[in-house]
Design an enzyme around this catalytic site. Structure first.
Site, PDB file in Angstrom:
ATOM      1  N   GLY A 224       0.821  -1.217   0.000  1.00  7.88           N
ATOM      2  CA  GLY A 224       0.000   0.000   0.000  1.00  7.88           C
ATOM      3  C   GLY A 224       0.851   1.261   0.000  1.00  7.88           C
TER       4      GLY A 224
ATOM      5  N   MET B 124       1.005   3.682   2.271  1.00  4.84           N
ATOM      6  CA  MET B 124       1.725   3.845   3.536  1.00  4.84           C
ATOM      7  C   MET B 124       2.694   2.691   3.760  1.00  4.84           C
ATOM      8  SD  MET B 124       1.431   6.612   5.034  1.00  4.84           S
ATOM      9  CE  MET B 124       2.309   6.069   6.489  1.00  4.84           C
TER      10      MET B 124
ATOM     11  N   PRO C  17      -4.896   8.642  14.439  1.00  2.00           N
ATOM     12  CA  PRO C  17      -5.292   8.894  13.046  1.00  2.00           C
ATOM     13  C   PRO C  17      -4.234   9.659  12.276  1.00  2.00           C
ATOM     14  CG  PRO C  17      -6.431  10.414  14.532  1.00  2.00           C
ATOM     15  CD  PRO C  17      -5.694   9.424  15.396  1.00  2.00           C
ATOM     16  N   ASN C  18      -3.262  10.219  13.001  1.00  2.00           N
ATOM     17  CA  ASN C  18      -2.194  10.944  12.309  1.00  2.00           C
ATOM     18  C   ASN C  18      -0.922  10.840  13.131  1.00  2.00           C
ATOM     19  OD1 ASN C  18      -0.499  13.046  11.175  1.00  2.00           O
ATOM     20  ND2 ASN C  18      -2.331  13.645  10.057  1.00  2.00           N
TER      21      ASN C  18
ATOM     22  N   HIS D 153      -7.530  15.698   0.800  1.00  2.00           N
ATOM     23  CA  HIS D 153      -6.701  14.503   0.592  1.00  2.00           C
ATOM     24  C   HIS D 153      -6.777  14.070  -0.871  1.00  2.00           C
ATOM     25  CE1 HIS D 153      -6.707  14.066   5.008  1.00  2.00           C
ATOM     26  NE2 HIS D 153      -5.627  13.340   4.831  1.00  2.00           N
TER      27      HIS D 153
ATOM     28  N   LYS E 155      -8.515   8.287  -1.254  1.00  2.00           N
ATOM     29  CA  LYS E 155      -8.881   8.107   0.162  1.00  2.00           C
ATOM     30  C   LYS E 155     -10.326   7.616   0.273  1.00  2.00           C
ATOM     31  CE  LYS E 155      -8.636  10.234   4.718  1.00  2.00           C
ATOM     32  NZ  LYS E 155      -8.089   9.006   5.283  1.00  2.00           N
TER      33      LYS E 155
HETATM   34  P1  NAP Z   1      -3.744   1.838   0.523  1.00  2.00           P
HETATM   35  O1  NAP Z   1      -2.689   2.349  -0.398  1.00  2.00           O
HETATM   36  O2  NAP Z   1      -5.079   1.438  -0.039  1.00  2.00           O
HETATM   37  O3  NAP Z   1      -3.110   0.618   1.326  1.00  2.00           O
HETATM   38  C1  NAP Z   1      -3.842  -0.240   2.169  1.00  2.00           C
HETATM   39  C2  NAP Z   1      -3.126  -1.563   2.121  1.00  2.00           C
HETATM   40  O4  NAP Z   1      -3.713  -2.441   3.081  1.00  2.00           O
HETATM   41  C3  NAP Z   1      -3.223  -2.240   0.747  1.00  2.00           C
HETATM   42  O5  NAP Z   1      -1.929  -2.585   0.331  1.00  2.00           O
HETATM   43  C4  NAP Z   1      -4.071  -3.473   1.067  1.00  2.00           C
HETATM   44  O6  NAP Z   1      -3.706  -4.563   0.266  1.00  2.00           O
HETATM   45  C5  NAP Z   1      -3.706  -3.722   2.510  1.00  2.00           C
HETATM   46  N1  NAP Z   1      -4.640  -4.626   3.196  1.00  2.00           N
HETATM   47  C6  NAP Z   1      -5.986  -4.549   3.258  1.00  2.00           C
HETATM   48  N2  NAP Z   1      -6.459  -5.613   3.939  1.00  2.00           N
HETATM   49  C7  NAP Z   1      -5.392  -6.355   4.307  1.00  2.00           C
HETATM   50  C8  NAP Z   1      -5.218  -7.580   5.011  1.00  2.00           C
HETATM   51  N3  NAP Z   1      -6.279  -8.261   5.478  1.00  2.00           N
HETATM   52  N4  NAP Z   1      -3.971  -8.058   5.207  1.00  2.00           N
HETATM   53  C9  NAP Z   1      -2.900  -7.396   4.711  1.00  2.00           C
HETATM   54  N5  NAP Z   1      -2.994  -6.243   4.022  1.00  2.00           N
HETATM   55  C10 NAP Z   1      -4.223  -5.739   3.825  1.00  2.00           C
HETATM   56  O7  NAP Z   1      -4.072   2.916   1.666  1.00  2.00           O
HETATM   57  P2  NAP Z   1      -3.062   3.917   2.411  1.00  2.00           P
HETATM   58  O8  NAP Z   1      -3.117   5.249   1.765  1.00  2.00           O
HETATM   59  O9  NAP Z   1      -1.743   3.249   2.609  1.00  2.00           O
HETATM   60  O10 NAP Z   1      -3.813   4.079   3.809  1.00  2.00           O
HETATM   61  C11 NAP Z   1      -4.061   2.967   4.646  1.00  2.00           C
HETATM   62  C12 NAP Z   1      -4.742   3.464   5.926  1.00  2.00           C
HETATM   63  O11 NAP Z   1      -3.829   4.312   6.645  1.00  2.00           O
HETATM   64  C13 NAP Z   1      -5.992   4.307   5.671  1.00  2.00           C
HETATM   65  O12 NAP Z   1      -6.935   4.023   6.681  1.00  2.00           O
HETATM   66  C14 NAP Z   1      -5.480   5.740   5.819  1.00  2.00           C
HETATM   67  O13 NAP Z   1      -6.475   6.659   6.177  1.00  2.00           O
HETATM   68  C15 NAP Z   1      -4.483   5.536   6.940  1.00  2.00           C
HETATM   69  N6  NAP Z   1      -3.454   6.578   7.054  1.00  2.00           N
HETATM   70  C16 NAP Z   1      -3.112   6.938   8.335  1.00  2.00           C
HETATM   71  C17 NAP Z   1      -2.097   7.854   8.543  1.00  2.00           C
HETATM   72  C18 NAP Z   1      -1.675   8.147   9.972  1.00  2.00           C
HETATM   73  O14 NAP Z   1      -0.736   8.934  10.164  1.00  2.00           O
HETATM   74  N7  NAP Z   1      -2.293   7.519  10.967  1.00  2.00           N
HETATM   75  C19 NAP Z   1      -1.432   8.434   7.462  1.00  2.00           C
HETATM   76  C20 NAP Z   1      -1.798   8.059   6.153  1.00  2.00           C
HETATM   77  C21 NAP Z   1      -2.809   7.107   5.972  1.00  2.00           C
HETATM   78  P3  NAP Z   1      -4.523  -4.851  -1.117  1.00  2.00           P
HETATM   79  O15 NAP Z   1      -4.156  -3.744  -2.049  1.00  2.00           O
HETATM   80  O16 NAP Z   1      -3.990  -6.188  -1.494  1.00  2.00           O
HETATM   81  O17 NAP Z   1      -5.966  -4.861  -0.747  1.00  2.00           O
END
Ligand code: NAP
Length: 276
Positions: free
Chosen positions: A15, A17, A127-128, A160, A164
């Protein structure tokens, strides 16, 4: 690398992140990259996680289950989807692991489920994870205390990237909660998440949210305090996901030495005890 560097596993390594997290752990001399996990059944199982992150070969093949790497890591970093995150937390509670959770968009039921682990596993949930956003939360407390009940309207605006999936962002909600908490309000009662048609003038106590989704915006948040004659805008802009990834690795090192409990980035950064 220090000999007591925690061994870190990253779930969702393919993904947005996940790839940044692999780079951030690699760059950190006090953390050890131990494993990477992709979605069960993914065609990326076995791919080198360094190559997935664009770093070149690291010799760590992607697993497709936590169970298959259970002996290899101390702390799991999870930025995926709510259901996957909760399943991973259950696994980590059973196997004596620690967890850093960045996933957003959890429902009230999912948040209650997550909270149920606070006595069983040490975990950071925020969340961040950026240092700047967490400092901004403190600034918001100060602003809300000084302005909130003096006729200032409060609005939270976030932007964003187009991919998202949840809205408003977890960070926007957190900012709203912080302000609401200071003012003795609640987002359930005072949050306004939609304005359309003849919705009338705003009430004095509402906290409004506006969401933009466009292009490749990494994450921007503004909290606006506006009254007749002036307005104050407190803004944070992230320009790279590495800011979140580095914060998450810092949280992983921190939580590797903590007892069971639910922590957030304010705890990790030592901002919890300061006055507002
Ligand atoms: P993304 O690019 O869609 O990545 C999510 C990843 O999770 C994908 O690679 C997906 O794989 C994987 N995934 C889903 N279900 C899974 C499972 N059961 N086992 C293993 N991997 C699994 O999204 P992103 O932009 O990285 O964001 C991910 C989350 O982080 C979101 O909720 C976002 O809001 C949050 N976030 C938080 C912060 C913070 O600072 N807290 C910062 C940025 C983002 P597949 O593609 O194979 O489905």
């Amino acid at each position: 690398m220090s000999s007591n560097a925690p061994r870190i596993a990253i779930v969702g390594v393919a993904g947005r992140m996940g790839r940044n997290l692999v780079a951030a752990v690699e760059q950190d001399a006090q953390a050890q990259l131990a494993a990477g996990i992709v979605t069960p059944g993914s065609s990326l199982k076995g791919a080198d996680i360094g190559e997935l992150a664009g770093l070149g070969r690291l010799g760590i093949p992607a697993a497709d289950s936590l169970a298959s790497v259970a002996d290899e890591f101390d702390v799991l970093i999870d930025f995926t989807m709510p259901r996957a995150t909760l399943d991973n937390l259950a696994f980590c509670a059973e196997h004596g692991k620690r967890v850093v959770i960045g996933t957003t968009g959890l429902s009230d039921d999912e948040l209650a489920e997550l909270d149920g682990y606070r006595d069983r596993v040490p975990f950071v949930f925020a969340p961040n994870m950026s240092v700047g956003v967490n400092l901004t939360l403190r600034l918001l407390e100060t602003a809300a205390r000084a302005l909130g009940d003096e006729g200032y309207d409060i609005e939270v605006i976030e932007a964003h990237h187009r991919h998202k999936v949840d809205a408003p962002s977890g960070t926007a909600l957190r900012m709203g909660e912080v302000v609401a908490g200071v003012l003795g309000r609640s987002l359930k009662e005072h949050g306004v998440f939609e304005r359309v048609g003849q919705c009338g003038p705003r009430s004095a106590s509402e906290i409004g949210f506006a969401t933009l989704r466009a292009g490749d915006i990494v994450g921007e948040h503004t909290v606006l305090f506006a009254t007749e004659g002036e307005r104050i805008e407190i803004t944070h802009k992230a320009s790279s996901r590495m800011t979140f990834a580095k914060g998450a690795v810092r949280a992983a090192r921190w939580v590797s030495e903590r007892p069971a409990g639910r922590y957030d980035m304010q705890d990790v950064l030592g901002l919890t005890e300061q006055g507002g």
